[in-house]
Design a protein around this motif. Structure first.
Motif, mmCIF file in Angstrom:
data_model
loop_
_atom_site.group_PDB
_atom_site.id
_atom_site.type_symbol
_atom_site.label_atom_id
_atom_site.label_comp_id
_atom_site.label_asym_id
_atom_site.label_seq_id
_atom_site.Cartn_x
_atom_site.Cartn_y
_atom_site.Cartn_z
ATOM 1 N N ILE A 11 0.831 -1.208 0.000
ATOM 2 C CA ILE A 11 0.000 0.000 0.000
ATOM 3 C C ILE A 11 0.868 1.261 0.000
ATOM 4 O O ILE A 11 0.644 2.195 -0.765
ATOM 5 N N VAL A 12 1.894 1.275 0.850
ATOM 6 C CA VAL A 12 2.772 2.451 0.946
ATOM 7 C C VAL A 12 3.538 2.660 -0.361
ATOM 8 O O VAL A 12 3.720 3.796 -0.818
ATOM 9 N N GLN A 13 3.989 1.564 -0.979
ATOM 10 C CA GLN A 13 4.704 1.675 -2.250
ATOM 11 C C GLN A 13 3.818 2.362 -3.305
ATOM 12 O O GLN A 13 4.291 3.166 -4.109
ATOM 13 N N ASP A 14 2.524 2.018 -3.289
ATOM 14 C CA ASP A 14 1.596 2.652 -4.237
ATOM 15 C C ASP A 14 1.364 4.128 -3.905
ATOM 16 O O ASP A 14 1.122 4.955 -4.791
ATOM 17 N N LEU A 15 1.423 4.443 -2.595
ATOM 18 C CA LEU A 15 1.135 5.818 -2.172
ATOM 19 C C LEU A 15 2.344 6.748 -2.262
ATOM 20 O O LEU A 15 2.184 7.978 -2.265
ATOM 21 N N LEU A 16 3.553 6.184 -2.306
ATOM 22 C CA LEU A 16 4.758 7.016 -2.269
ATOM 23 C C LEU A 16 4.815 8.090 -3.364
ATOM 24 O O LEU A 16 5.166 9.242 -3.072
ATOM 25 N N PRO A 17 4.488 7.766 -4.632
ATOM 26 C CA PRO A 17 4.511 8.833 -5.652
ATOM 27 C C PRO A 17 3.567 9.986 -5.331
ATOM 28 O O PRO A 17 3.891 11.151 -5.516
ATOM 29 N N LEU A 18 2.354 9.634 -4.812
ATOM 30 C CA LEU A 18 1.404 10.673 -4.431
ATOM 31 C C LEU A 18 1.913 11.456 -3.230
ATOM 32 O O LEU A 18 1.758 12.690 -3.144
ATOM 33 N N TYR A 19 2.533 10.731 -2.285
ATOM 34 C CA TYR A 19 3.102 11.395 -1.107
ATOM 35 C C TYR A 19 4.232 12.344 -1.517
ATOM 36 O O TYR A 19 4.340 13.459 -0.993
ATOM 37 N N TYR A 20 5.057 11.902 -2.448
ATOM 38 C CA TYR A 20 6.174 12.740 -2.915
ATOM 39 C C TYR A 20 5.663 14.028 -3.584
ATOM 40 O O TYR A 20 6.229 15.102 -3.414
ATOM 41 N N ASP A 21 4.558 13.899 -4.333
ATOM 42 C CA ASP A 21 3.978 15.070 -5.012
ATOM 43 C C ASP A 21 3.006 15.838 -4.131
ATOM 44 O O ASP A 21 2.387 16.806 -4.595
ATOM 45 N N ASP A 22 2.864 15.407 -2.867
ATOM 46 C CA ASP A 22 1.948 16.038 -1.903
ATOM 47 C C ASP A 22 0.525 16.055 -2.453
ATOM 48 O O ASP A 22 -0.187 17.051 -2.382
ATOM 49 N N ALA A 23 0.135 14.895 -3.042
ATOM 50 C CA ALA A 23 -1.181 14.823 -3.667
ATOM 51 C C ALA A 23 -2.117 13.838 -2.971
ATOM 52 O O ALA A 23 -3.205 13.556 -3.470
ATOM 53 N N CYS A 24 -1.706 13.309 -1.821
ATOM 54 C CA CYS A 24 -2.575 12.360 -1.118
ATOM 55 C C CYS A 24 -3.262 13.057 0.056
ATOM 56 O O CYS A 24 -2.825 14.118 0.514
ATOM 57 N N ASN A 25 -4.321 12.419 0.572
ATOM 58 C CA ASN A 25 -5.050 13.045 1.680
ATOM 59 C C ASN A 25 -4.289 12.878 2.995
ATOM 60 O O ASN A 25 -3.269 12.184 3.068
ATOM 61 N N SER A 26 -4.791 13.514 4.025
ATOM 62 C CA SER A 26 -4.069 13.539 5.307
ATOM 63 C C SER A 26 -3.928 12.151 5.927
ATOM 64 O O SER A 26 -2.902 11.816 6.522
ATOM 65 N N ALA A 27 -4.957 11.303 5.788
ATOM 66 C CA ALA A 27 -4.900 9.964 6.375
ATOM 67 C C ALA A 27 -3.812 9.128 5.697
ATOM 68 O O ALA A 27 -3.026 8.436 6.357
ATOM 69 N N SER A 28 -3.769 9.193 4.353
ATOM 70 C CA SER A 28 -2.742 8.452 3.612
ATOM 71 C C SER A 28 -1.363 8.995 3.940
ATOM 72 O O SER A 28 -0.386 8.242 4.068
ATOM 73 N N LYS A 29 -1.265 10.312 4.067
ATOM 74 C CA LYS A 29 0.017 10.920 4.405
ATOM 75 C C LYS A 29 0.531 10.432 5.757
ATOM 76 O O LYS A 29 1.721 10.101 5.912
ATOM 77 N N GLN A 30 -0.378 10.366 6.731
ATOM 78 C CA GLN A 30 0.015 9.909 8.067
ATOM 79 C C GLN A 30 0.439 8.449 8.035
ATOM 80 O O GLN A 30 1.429 8.048 8.682
ATOM 81 N N LEU A 31 -0.277 7.637 7.230
ATOM 82 C CA LEU A 31 0.071 6.216 7.119
ATOM 83 C C LEU A 31 1.470 6.038 6.549
ATOM 84 O O LEU A 31 2.286 5.257 7.057
ATOM 85 N N VAL A 32 1.789 6.807 5.476
ATOM 86 C CA VAL A 32 3.097 6.701 4.845
ATOM 87 C C VAL A 32 4.193 7.132 5.800
ATOM 88 O O VAL A 32 5.234 6.462 5.934
ATOM 89 N N GLU A 33 3.982 8.236 6.496
ATOM 90 C CA GLU A 33 5.018 8.742 7.403
ATOM 91 C C GLU A 33 5.290 7.777 8.549
ATOM 92 O O GLU A 33 6.456 7.571 8.939
ATOM 93 N N GLU A 34 4.257 7.172 9.105
ATOM 94 C CA GLU A 34 4.437 6.213 10.200
ATOM 95 C C GLU A 34 5.169 4.965 9.702
ATOM 96 O O GLU A 34 6.043 4.413 10.376
ATOM 97 N N HIS A 35 4.821 4.527 8.489
ATOM 98 C CA HIS A 35 5.443 3.328 7.937
ATOM 99 C C HIS A 35 6.912 3.568 7.602
ATOM 100 O O HIS A 35 7.753 2.678 7.816
ATOM 101 N N LEU A 36 7.244 4.755 7.091
ATOM 102 C CA LEU A 36 8.628 5.054 6.711
ATOM 103 C C LEU A 36 9.574 5.046 7.907
ATOM 104 O O LEU A 36 10.780 4.812 7.761
ATOM 105 N N LYS A 37 9.048 5.265 9.097
ATOM 106 C CA LYS A 37 9.896 5.302 10.289
ATOM 107 C C LYS A 37 10.536 3.938 10.582
ATOM 108 O O LYS A 37 11.616 3.866 11.157
#
Length: 330
Positions: A11-37
């Motif tokens: 899921i995070v791998q799919d969201l990373l491009p959107l996260y990089y472009d700051d194009a995902c919603n706040s919930a997805s952003k929080q999920l990616v940031e927690e997972h990257l830790k």
């Protein structure tokens, strides 16, 4: 890792491009940031996304390809221009040799040389110039045309060049001067007054044309009448220009004022000319008779009255609309 962790990585791998472009919603952003830790694999993927070296290299390469293509096209056009210029020189050289050998003078040579310059202005200049191609073509073309007139005049005994050139420049200026001045860099004080400069230029050449034509024929009275008539006619043109260019109202009101002035100018300019030129007092619209469309005087009067009525109605509507919009804006 258990199955849930693998699913979260996907899921995070799919969201990373959107996260990089700051194009995902706040919930997805929080999920990616927690997972990257806690996930080294996804951290590596994210770092690869942040590395724009390849994109930069591709962009530079594509820009270089385009620049090389443009340069190649310019070189090809320049070479074509040089070849055409050399070909144009052939008839000039031949005419020069014939004129020198025959002893008949170089009149035909100079006329041909000026003619080839005119052809060059329309062909060689656009191919060899990198900036302001149209402006350079116009200026060199007009200069070549004046040279042709000059040499033809000299071949015919002289004395007519000014008479030919002044009306020619005036006619060409009406068409080409707005194009030329739009491309020129004027002093700061005139940078926003190019339309005014154009009007002044054309008006000056109009008066100069009337002066030269009448002066050449010795018609002093005709010069006086022509200059007075031109002044009356140009007054309407100048009023409309000043309204459109400088009156601080909206476009609807400008159109209304310009239309009513044009209507009045059409209806009464002939009477004003008659007063100043012939010292004759008349009021053409007084002869209006809508039951008579046969006589010239009645036809003119009827047309002038209709112009005033229709122009007045339309301009009134435009002014009302413009005034209403002005009130809304306030």
């Amino acid at each position: 890792m258990d199955k849930n962790n693998y699913d979260e990585c996907d899921i995070v791998q799919d969201l990373l491009p959107l996260y990089y472009d700051d194009a995902c919603n706040s919930a997805s952003k929080q999920l990616v940031e927690e997972h990257l830790k806690s996930c080294a694999k996804c951290q590596k993927t994210y770092k690869e996304l942040q590395d724009t070296t390849i994109d930069t290299m591709i962009q530079k390469e594509s820009t270089g390809v385009l620049e090389r293509h443009v340069k190649k096209e310019k070189n090809a056009a320049y070479k074509a221009g040089v070849i055409i210029a050399l070909l144009l020189m052939v008839p000039i050289i031949i005419t020069f040799l014939v004129s020198a050998g025959s002893g008949g003078g170089f009149g035909a040579f100079w006329v041909l040389a000026a003619s080839m310059l005119l052809v060059g202005a329309l062909t060689v200049v656009p191919l060899t110039s990198s900036h302001n191609k149209l402006v350079r073509s116009i200026i060199i073309g007009i200069a070549a045309l004046l040279l042709i007139m000059f040499f033809v005049d000299r071949m015919n005994g002289g004395g007519e060049f000014i008479l030919w050139s002044v009306p020619t420049v005036f006619g060409l200026s009406v068409v080409f001067f707005p194009i030329v001045i739009r491309q020129l860099k004027l002093p700061v004080i005139l940078a926003d007054k190019k339309a005014l400069v154009t009007m002044l230029w054309d008006t000056a050449w109009l008066y100069l044309t009337i002066f030269e034509v009448c002066n050449h024929s010795g018609d002093v009275e005709g010069m006086r009448g022509g200059l007075l008539t031109a002044s009356v006619m140009m007054s309407g043109v100048w009023l409309v220009f000043l309204i459109i260019r400088y009156l601080k109202v909206n476009g609807w009101m400008k159109a209304g004022f310009a239309l009513i002035i044009t209507s009045i100018w059409i209806a009464f300019s002939n009477d004003v000319c008659a007063l100043f030129v012939e010292n004759k007092r008349q009021l053409t619209i007084a002869s209006a008779n809508f039951s008579d469309w046969a006589g010239t005087t009645c036809v003119n009067a009827n047309v002038f009255v209709l112009t005033l009525i229709i122009g007045g109605i339309i301009s009134g509507i435009l002014l009302i609309i413009g005034f209403g919009k002005m009130l809304k804006e306030k």
